[in-house]
Design an enzyme around this catalytic site. Structure first.
Site, PDB file in Angstrom:
ATOM      1  N   GLU A 344       0.795  -1.235   0.000  1.00 38.36           N
ATOM      2  CA  GLU A 344       0.000   0.000   0.000  1.00 38.36           C
ATOM      3  C   GLU A 344       0.830   1.288   0.000  1.00 38.36           C
ATOM      4  OE1 GLU A 344      -4.154  -1.096   2.114  1.00 38.36           O
ATOM      5  OE2 GLU A 344      -2.536  -0.730   3.505  1.00 38.36           O
ATOM      6  N   VAL A 345       1.721   1.417  -0.923  1.00 37.36           N
ATOM      7  CA  VAL A 345       2.511   2.646  -1.012  1.00 37.36           C
ATOM      8  C   VAL A 345       1.689   3.719  -1.741  1.00 37.36           C
ATOM      9  CG1 VAL A 345       4.690   3.640  -1.760  1.00 37.36           C
ATOM     10  CG2 VAL A 345       4.580   1.220  -1.124  1.00 37.36           C
TER      11      VAL A 345
END
Lengths: 560, 560
Positions: A344-345
């Site tokens: 989840e960058v």
């Protein structure tokens, strides 16, 4: 009352649906002396021995070591103190004004063959210092006139002692403790049977972490995946970077010191549980920025600075901090595996930053490729540790070492697993076991039915050998919705479903199982599982774990 | 860290969505000294007083009585022990190796006007013995150099003392306790603000019932609806029919004696809470049949007896048992209202029974009409008690006394409420507040948005006077999924949402409120509510209530 229930179990459940006849008493009466997770091979005979805590000893006949002597002491305490007819008699009499009918034991086909007075423990190979991926956890347990537990490994002895403790049961009138003549030969199906605990969204006290390890041991789980820091707080108290927790912890009292971590690691080791640390990068790092804002990326919207985002992938200081910190973490956590996250960058932030825009343009990189580059830079910092990463790192094509483990957590997990297996990499599965997702009416049945190997077996073609690369899975307790008030009851016994699935997967017929309609009283192949889980839940509660009710109305006697 | 958050509260939330910038620290930082449920009228000035527990007294200047002196003692203990800077200082220093930055108090516009040394309590009318429907709970509270709490009723004084306690707050460095110059004038919007607790599907210990009453008082709820028995167990220990619990309780230790019930009733009364017993008939009575099988109906399927169902409506013994039992219950529970249930009757069982088939044929009755007849026979047995019934009893056209209250719990609740209001009857609403229904991500917002009067106001035409007949509602904690391990954390703070809705319904704009998308950081009118609930949750925890996290990441200091 029990009589009615057992009567009804035999007869009522054969009813066609249409009318819903409710029985008084528990929805699923607990079993007696059934082991959770169910052993791979188990033969019970129609003979039982009685047990008197005052007249009993455990002998170690072959090798020994600290882990083993600690375990013997622990389990001797459990059977002597927790299996005590006197305390139950007291409870039974406490507020009773009238004579209750003494219920006869339901299984009358059992024959007494004397007292159980001894357990011999035979460890056949020297102890190992720390549990590790692929350790031998098999054991053999014979309960008879001469009871014996044997294993080639201290880890197997630990599993066998837990099994042994679970075989005891009370008679219905609580006058007697019994154990059946039994032969068990047991070993795990999956090597990695984990629980993720997130201590960043809420702080979890040390005592609840230790209690969690106790519960894991009761469920033969062997990896405590400690998601120790995240965006919201940084409770890990580094000695070389004390500012990280000083500025990033929720509160000065809400930290884990080196001593705390040592305690957790040793407590886990004594129970055959690995402690795998996770320091999730480059996303989920906002709390790092309280002390080291420069290591994070400034995010812009319409030319305005709006806050800090993921780590800054073009700042050498970021990697320097990581390199030093990882070294310290490796000293404190002896496990061979190090989880570096990678999920989840917020690439949108990277895309918004003028410096990164320039860098990406110069190097002809997309933001996803920049993420890949970041992970490529970080992975070598692990040195001799092996990496575990969330699936995004694999998805983005980061070159991964052959022994890197990919953790699958998103939707479309079957195809994802197949893609990973095709590259020959190992994976652990979590998608079906997110404990923060709630469902009315108990969702553990869904967990119980999820088996990662079974999911892919029909799609993987002839090469079923690659199934072994699915080395296990983890139930994940993300911290948004739990803290010390409810973390134990939220995790247990729901994670027990995952634990049994990963240990022995006892019910072959499950592949074709479909949930029956709620009110139908027709036979349900999972009813036996439900009854065993009732017993196991009460057993956990007698041992100090606040496990919540798994399957509707019922009760535990003599438990918290 | 707080600084960052507050900065972000002011600026970040104005962002357009598209990028999700996470802040470190709690998702919703708690307020300081905000009251839950929010008072009807509240004016806070920019002056505060400091509070030193050692130098403070409460004086009763007008009338008094046991309930009042007990309450003063209780609240004096709370402010002196729970609001103690020393214990917080200890906690703060406990494991701290480095100097934490002392965060400045964020609200710098506040001016100290000295110490708070006194609270005068002025009760202007004699005490009443028991709380009752429609009691006066209004009060006026002035916090200033001369603080004063006044009310025409002891119940109002109780509510005001709770409010007073909630106004205190710590400075960020925990060096000082403050209370703002404040004027509050407060009264409830709905008369009946209840919590249903089911002690049959799982037994709930006396201590958790008392803790529940503490929490209800903190939320100004005033009816403890005790759903004491049901199909699964009969924990009420009758003195005239001891067999009911002897054979119907889960276990001899899992009963409520006369003394237990007396304790609960008195504990509740001292907190201005009514205890309304429910003995649900004729369905949900299977546990009665362990002792008195003849009072239940034998159910048949294809000519075969398959078990016992609802009460037998044509057996005189059923009514005789009920008549006697109700008399005993009325002696033990002084409340004017008695809940006789009447929901979910398995009419199919009645239709299957040969004797009832014959009776219905002879009297030309359908099974639903037989249910109506049963209720008609039972209601007079209540004598001087007034009845509360589940909506089915109304739906089936049972002639109901004018003062009977109908409890709405099923779907299509708006139309149901309108139908009930048209007959001029009072109702309480529960459909939206079933605490056993779970939803990922916290469902209390849905509870908060449910307002029974607002639901019907647009459909009821000109006769808005009938809205007063919606006298309140109840959050319902059915027992299938909770026992002592999780009942407190499952109920609180979720039921707090219902409590505020029923007390003061502070946000008029809610009628047009629609939930924003999860990741949008645009301004949400409920953010203020969320922040107040964070403070209230920590407050409950400091007072021994294991309330779970309401709205994501955060923490409570000095709390269980």
């Amino acid at each position: 009352m029990f009589k009615n229930i057992l009567f009804c179990l035999e007869f009522c459940i054969a009813l066609a649906s249409g009318m819903y006849v409710v029985d008084p008493g528990p929805r699923y009466p607990p079993t007696k002396g059934e082991v959770w997770p169910k052993p791979q091979y188990e033969n019970k005979e129609k003979f039982y021995m009685t047990f008197n805590p005052a007249n009993f000893e455990i002998n170690t006949t072959a090798l020994s070591c600290n882990i083993l002597t600690n375990a013997v002491e622990r389990y001797a305490f459990i059977v002597k103190r927790k299996l005590n007819t006197k305390s139950h008699q007291r409870l039974l009499k406490r507020r009773r004004k009238h004579t209750f009918t003494v219920i006869q034991d339901t299984n009358k086909e059992m024959y007494n063959i004397g007292d159980l007075t001894k357990l011999e423990i035979e460890l056949l190979a020297p102890c190992q210092d720390y549990p590790y991926l692929g350790m031998d956890e098999s054991y053999e347990l014979i309960i008879s006139e001469r009871s014996k537990l044997s294993s080639m490994s201290v880890w197997g002895i630990l599993r066998g002692l837990e099994t042994w403790t679970q075989l005891f049961y009370f008679t219905d009138d609580y006058n007697e403790i019994r154990i059946n003549k039994t032969h068990i030969s047991d070993f795990p199906r999956y090597q990695h049977r984990g629980l993720l605990l997130d201590t960043s969204r809420h702080y979890i006290s040390l005592s609840n972490i230790l209690r969690t390890l106790d519960a894991m041991a009761m469920n033969k789980m062997n990896v405590f995946h400690w998601h120790i820091v995240d965006d919201q707080s940084f409770p890990y108290q580094s000695e070389i970077f004390p500012n990280l927790s000083e500025k990033g912890a929720f509160h000065p009292s809400m930290i884990y010191t080196k001593a705390d971590i040592g305690l957790v690691v040793n407590y886990a080791r004594d129970r055959g549980i690995r402690v795998m640390p996770e320091f999730d990068v480059p996303g989920h790092t906002r709390s790092w920025g309280n002390a080291y804002p420069d290591t994070l990326t400034e995010c812009y919207l319409n030319g305005q600075l709006i806050g800090l985002g993921p780590m800054n992938p073009i700042n050498n200081g970021t990697y320097k901090l990581l390199e030093e910190l990882i070294k310290e973490v490796q000293q404190w956590f002896p496990d061979k595996y190090f989880h570096v996250g990678g999920d989840e960058v917020e690439l949108e932030c990277w895309r918004s930053n003028p410096d990164l825009q320039k860098y990406m343009k110069e190097h002809n990189l997309t933001a996803a490729q920049l993420h890949a580059l970041f992970m490529e830079n970080v992975l070598p910092l692990l040195g001799s540790s092996k990496a575990v990463v969330w699936q995004e790192v694999f998805d983005e094509g980061v070159p991964l070492a052959e022994d890197t483990i990919v953790q699958v957590w998103k939707y479309d997990w079957v195809n994802e697993m197949i893609r990973i297996l095709k590259t020959g990499r190992k994976l652990i599965f979590s998608s079906s076991w997110y404990l923060d997702h709630l469902k009315t009416g108990g969702d553990w049945i869904d967990y119980y039915l999820a088996d990662p190997r079974e999911m892919v077996i029909d799609k993987i073609g002839n090469d079923t050998s690659s199934l072994d690369k699915i080395i296990g899975g983890e139930a994940c307790m993300w911290g948004e919705v739990v803290d010390d008030t409810n973390v134990i009851s939220r995790v247990w016994p729901r994670a027990s479903a995952t634990a049994e699935r990963l240990w022995s997967s006892p019910t072959d017929s499950l592949r074709t199982y479909s949930r029956s309609t709620p009110n139908a009283r027709s036979y349900d192949p999972l009813d036996g599982v439900r009854q065993r889980l009732e017993e196991h839940t009460c057993r956990m509660r007698r041992r100090g774990i606040r496990a919540q009710p798994p399957s509707g109305p019922g009760f535990c006697v003599g438990a918290i």
